[in-house]
Motif scaffolding. Structure first.
Motif, short mmCIF file in Angstrom:
data_model
loop_
_atom_site.label_atom_id
_atom_site.label_comp_id
_atom_site.label_asym_id
_atom_site.label_seq_id
_atom_site.Cartn_x
_atom_site.Cartn_y
_atom_site.Cartn_z
N ILE A 25 -2.56 3.44 3.23
CA ILE A 25 -2.27 3.88 4.58
C ILE A 25 -2.34 5.39 4.56
CG2 ILE A 25 -0.55 3.97 6.38
CD1 ILE A 25 0.46 1.29 5.43
N ARG B 242 -4.87 2.37 8.37
CA ARG B 242 -5.05 1.61 7.14
C ARG B 242 -6.50 1.74 6.71
NH1 ARG B 242 -3.96 -3.96 8.81
NH2 ARG B 242 -4.33 -4.45 6.65
N SER C 198 -14.10 1.89 8.53
CA SER C 198 -13.54 1.95 7.19
C SER C 198 -12.19 1.28 7.11
CB SER C 198 -13.42 3.40 6.76
OG SER C 198 -12.57 4.08 7.63
N HIS C 199 -11.71 0.74 8.21
CA HIS C 199 -10.45 0.00 8.13
C HIS C 199 -10.66 -1.22 7.26
CE1 HIS C 199 -8.66 2.59 11.03
NE2 HIS C 199 -9.63 2.36 11.88
N PRO C 200 -9.63 -1.60 6.54
CA PRO C 200 -9.82 -2.74 5.66
C PRO C 200 -10.17 -3.98 6.46
CG PRO C 200 -7.52 -2.12 5.81
CD PRO C 200 -8.29 -1.05 6.48
N ARG C 201 -11.18 -4.63 6.01
CA ARG C 201 -11.57 -5.86 6.69
C ARG C 201 -10.53 -6.93 6.46
NH1 ARG C 201 -17.11 -5.29 4.00
NH2 ARG C 201 -15.89 -3.62 3.12
N GLU C 202 -10.31 -7.74 7.46
CA GLU C 202 -9.25 -8.75 7.38
C GLU C 202 -9.76 -9.97 6.65
OE1 GLU C 202 -6.15 -8.36 8.12
OE2 GLU C 202 -6.54 -6.33 8.79
N ARG D 151 -8.59 -10.61 0.21
CA ARG D 151 -9.00 -9.93 -1.01
C ARG D 151 -7.91 -10.09 -2.03
NH1 ARG D 151 -12.64 -4.93 -0.22
NH2 ARG D 151 -11.90 -4.72 -2.32
N ARG E 6 0.84 -1.19 0.00
CA ARG E 6 0.00 0.00 0.00
C ARG E 6 0.87 1.24 0.00
NH1 ARG E 6 -1.67 -2.73 4.20
NH2 ARG E 6 -3.47 -4.10 3.99
N ARG E 7 0.34 2.27 -0.59
CA ARG E 7 1.03 3.55 -0.55
C ARG E 7 0.62 4.29 0.71
NH1 ARG E 7 -0.49 7.06 -4.85
NH2 ARG E 7 -2.40 5.86 -5.01
N ILE E 8 1.54 5.09 1.19
CA ILE E 8 1.21 5.98 2.30
C ILE E 8 0.81 7.32 1.70
CG2 ILE E 8 2.13 7.20 4.27
CD1 ILE E 8 3.74 4.89 4.98
N ARG F 161 -19.59 11.98 6.25
CA ARG F 161 -19.02 12.64 7.43
C ARG F 161 -18.27 13.90 7.07
NH1 ARG F 161 -17.77 8.12 11.70
NH2 ARG F 161 -16.44 9.70 12.59
N MET G 80 -8.21 12.69 7.38
CA MET G 80 -8.27 11.33 7.91
C MET G 80 -9.22 11.21 9.09
SD MET G 80 -4.90 9.34 9.01
CE MET G 80 -5.10 9.43 10.75
N LEU H 229 -12.67 9.76 8.73
CA LEU H 229 -12.91 8.36 8.40
C LEU H 229 -13.57 7.69 9.60
CD1 LEU H 229 -9.51 7.61 6.74
CD2 LEU H 229 -11.69 7.56 5.61
N SER H 230 -14.53 6.85 9.32
CA SER H 230 -15.18 6.18 10.44
C SER H 230 -14.34 4.99 10.88
CB SER H 230 -16.57 5.71 10.02
OG SER H 230 -16.43 4.70 9.06
#
Lengths: 391, 290
Positions: B226, B237, A45-49, A52, A30-32, B250, A38, A41-42
């Protein structure tokens, strides 16, 4: 019904992990991104484990390729319950055709030779070289289960092996007169108590010696005397080194230095050579003296074998050459390994029922799997190298 | 800091208007607080000791037998201050246009405002607000001041956090009463509405421009990323597609709340999206201020 001949080949399916890893790992680079918003973000919204994967189509093709490869390595065959064919009548090569036709009357049957490929009877009689028991089992396995099988064999069967014939179907076992001389032997009972076991017959012992080898002759005579006492009839052929060797390969004791160039061919045809005063070369050590020094080396060449001594063949040379069991040991080495008994009266070896019905002819699935593999490889390459809209 | 030519030509139609009385010195284009001799009649008031006798309206004296002084208003120039949010979060740029960060856009907006102000003869200055210091380009008038201002803008850098309220006094001292203040920020700092409220409550007219990147507006991230907060350094993330709908709701709510908060202090707020020409938000906010 599909059967795997080598189910362990399916272990190659463990390689399915590799494309999964490749497609999964690519995702995690992933890119930073610097992103001040930020905070909006709720939490959800973290990527589900959950796993994928990129390019599911490509991944499926790659998995398919590996799966097909694994199945290929497991050697799949399909056994069809083929329909019953017209009955087969198989003739052993030694059987007299006219006698066989007289013995069996089956107008609709297929007459074939019991030979590799099961050629039809119209052709010439094949040379009886192939192992007969194996051919009978192959015929039983290849024919569809309902097909009747008749085997016509001579009175004395050759080409048997250690396993009694057990077939998946009931066969008709007909014994008729053979063409060979052997077949007539049982008609006049042999005086030998057991004609089926090969007895030690007479052997031609050729000795070639030069001036240096004359001193080694006494031990040769002593060895031959010991063998004759044990029942081996010996025909002597003692000559100078340039005398021709007998055409039928027998035993040769070479006491004339380096071996002549054409000796290899003679040995390959079944000759056994004991040569003294040879350069230490290859071969396995078959005899050592008390100190562990190699005395006699043996090399297998074709049907025959070559025994070499480094020193001269003299009693004073090594204690191992005068040992009491040396003549017997040398005779066994010259004679080579005994052959297993492979002959029997046909009436006594009629096939038994194995209890497992014949599975019918087996067909390999390899060509179809290879085609599938090639197609999926082609499709995988097409998809993997197609030009993407988003560079 | 070059203003694109087509933007510059469109800027000619814009003008500042002040709700309050202009406080500049000299003659300007705005209704000023200074009264005295002039053309635009303002009021009559009673004569006080010290007034010049020539300013007494003698015709009125003949009718009413009292001394009245006739007063007129003078049009004055305006003092305009551009307050630039120069915190670290302003360094953010869209991936599609990485050389056009929010801070670059803010500086371009400031340059445009200077163009408008100097055309009208108004004085304009720029203050960059960062955590460690207040960067200042003093207010001035005239064509020479434009060059000074552009050079000063070029030297502004962004970084650090939004400062505490103590450093606002520095701003309050610089920005005279009755000035027009244009706040250009990304609107993420909690101190921003407070500063706007302070300024508005102490008789400055405040306009607010929020710089919003296209990524924040559209959130077209797909796949895993990220995200890093440039000011706190916090990371999280994010799965772009999954987060999108919720983020947009939001974010829009947060911007609406910011606008409402500013509106309560009488501060109009206009968003500037990075893919727009810079005169569009200026047109909107200057029209709203009229």
């Amino acid at each position: 019904m599909i059967t795997l001949l080598a189910p362990a080949g399916l272990a190659a399916a463990a390689a399915l992990v590799v494309p999964l890893l490749i497609h999964w790992v690519r995702r995690s680079d992933r890119r930073i991104i610097s992103f001040a918003a930020m905070r909006y973000l709720s939490e959800h919204s973290h990527p589900r484990e959950r796993l994928r994967l990129h390019e599911p189509c490509l991944l499926l093709l790659r998995l398919l390729m590996i799966a097909v490869l694994a199945v290929l390595m497991a050697l799949p065959i399909v056994r069809g319950k083929g329909e019953a064919q017209s009955p087969w009548i198989l003739l052993a090569p030694d059987v007299d055709v006219a006698a066989a036709r007289a013995a069996v009357s089956a107008p609709l049957a297929e007459w074939r030779w019991l030979a590799p490929g099961f050629p039809p009877l119209d052709g010439p009689a094949p040379v009886a070289a192939a192992p007969l028991a194996s051919l009978v089992r192959q015929a039983d396995a290849d024919l569809s289960p309902g097909t009747a099988l008749t085997l016509i064999v001579p009175e004395e069967l050759k080409g048997l092996d250690a396993e009694r014939l057990r077939l998946g179907r009931a066969v008709t076992w007909r014994v008729v007169a053979g063409t060979g001389a052997v077949a007539s032997t049982p008609a006049s009972p042999s005086p030998s108590p057991s004609p089926w076991v090969s007895s030690p017959s007479a052997v031609t012992l050729s000795v070639r010696f030069d001036a240096g080898g004359a001193a080694e002759l006494p031990l040769v005579r002593a060895l031959a005397a010991a063998w004759q006492v044990d029942g081996t009839a010996i025909q002597w052929d003692i000559a100078a080194p340039d005398a021709p060797l007998p055409t039928t390969p027998g035993w040769l004791i070479w006491l004339a230095g380096p071996l002549p160039p054409g000796i290899d061919e003679w040995v390959r045809r079944g000759g056994s050579v004991l040569a003294s005063r040879q350069a230490a070369g290859g071969g396995t050590v078959v005899l050592r003296d008390a100190t562990g020094t190699a005395v006699l080396r043996a090399t297998e060449l074709g049907k025959g074998r070559l025994l070499t001594l480094e020193g001269p063949l003299r009693a004073s040379e090594s204690a191992a050459l005068t040992a009491p069991d040396f003549p017997q040991a040398l005779r066994e080495l010259l004679r080579g390994p005994p052959t297993a008994p492979d002959r029997a009266p046909a009436a006594s070896v009629a096939p038994l029922l194995s209890g497992h019905p014949a599975d019918g002819p087996a067909q390999s699935l390899d060509p179809y799997l290879a085609l599938l593999l090639a197609l999926s490889f082609l499709a995988e390459r097409l998809i993997a190298t197609r030009s993407r809209v988003t560079a | 800091m070059l203003i694109p030519p087509e933007v510059r030509s469109r800027l000619r139609g814009l003008r500042f208007a002040n709700r309050l009385h202009a406080n500049g010195l000299g003659l300007g284009q705005h209704r000023g607080r200074s009264r005295g001799a002039g053309l635009e009649f303002e009021q009559y008031r009673a004569y006080e000791m010290g007034d010049e006798p020539r300013r007494i309206d003698w015709k009125l004296y003949s009718r009413s037998d009292r001394f009245f002084v006739r007063e007129a208003t003078r049009d004055s120039p305006l003092n305009v201050w551009v307050l630039l949010d120069a915190t670290a979060s302003m360094a953010q740029a869209d991936a599609a246009r990485p050389d056009y960060s929010k801070f670059t856009a803010a500086k371009l907006l400031a340059a445009c405002l200077a163009e408008v102000a100097l055309l009208q003869g108004d004085a304009i200055g720029v203050i960059g607000i960062t955590g460690d210091r207040v960067q200042l380009v003093p207010a001035g008038v005239g064509a020479r001041h434009r060059d000074r201002l552009l050079i000063g803008l070029e030297g502004l850098v962004c970084g650090g956090h939004w400062p505490g309220e103590a450093s606002f006094t520095q701003v309050q001292e610089r920005v005279a009463v009755d000035s027009l203040v244009v706040l250009i920020s990304d609107g993420f700092d909690e101190g921003l509405p407070v500063l706007a409220q302070n300024l508005a409550a102490t008789r400055r007219q405040v306009l607010s421009l929020g710089v919003v990147s296209c990524e924040e507006r559209d959130f077209f991230f797909a796949g895993g990323f990220i995200f890093r907060d440039p000011e706190t350094g916090a990371q999280c993330r994010v799965d772009g597609a999954a987060a999108r709908a919720d983020f947009l709701i939001r974010f829009a709510a947060a911007r609406r709340e910011l606008k409402d908060r500013l509106a309560q202090s009488g501060v109009p707020h206009v968003e500037y999206y990075l893919d727009e020409p810079p005169d569009v938000p200026l047109r909107r906010i200057l029209a709203g201020a009229e």
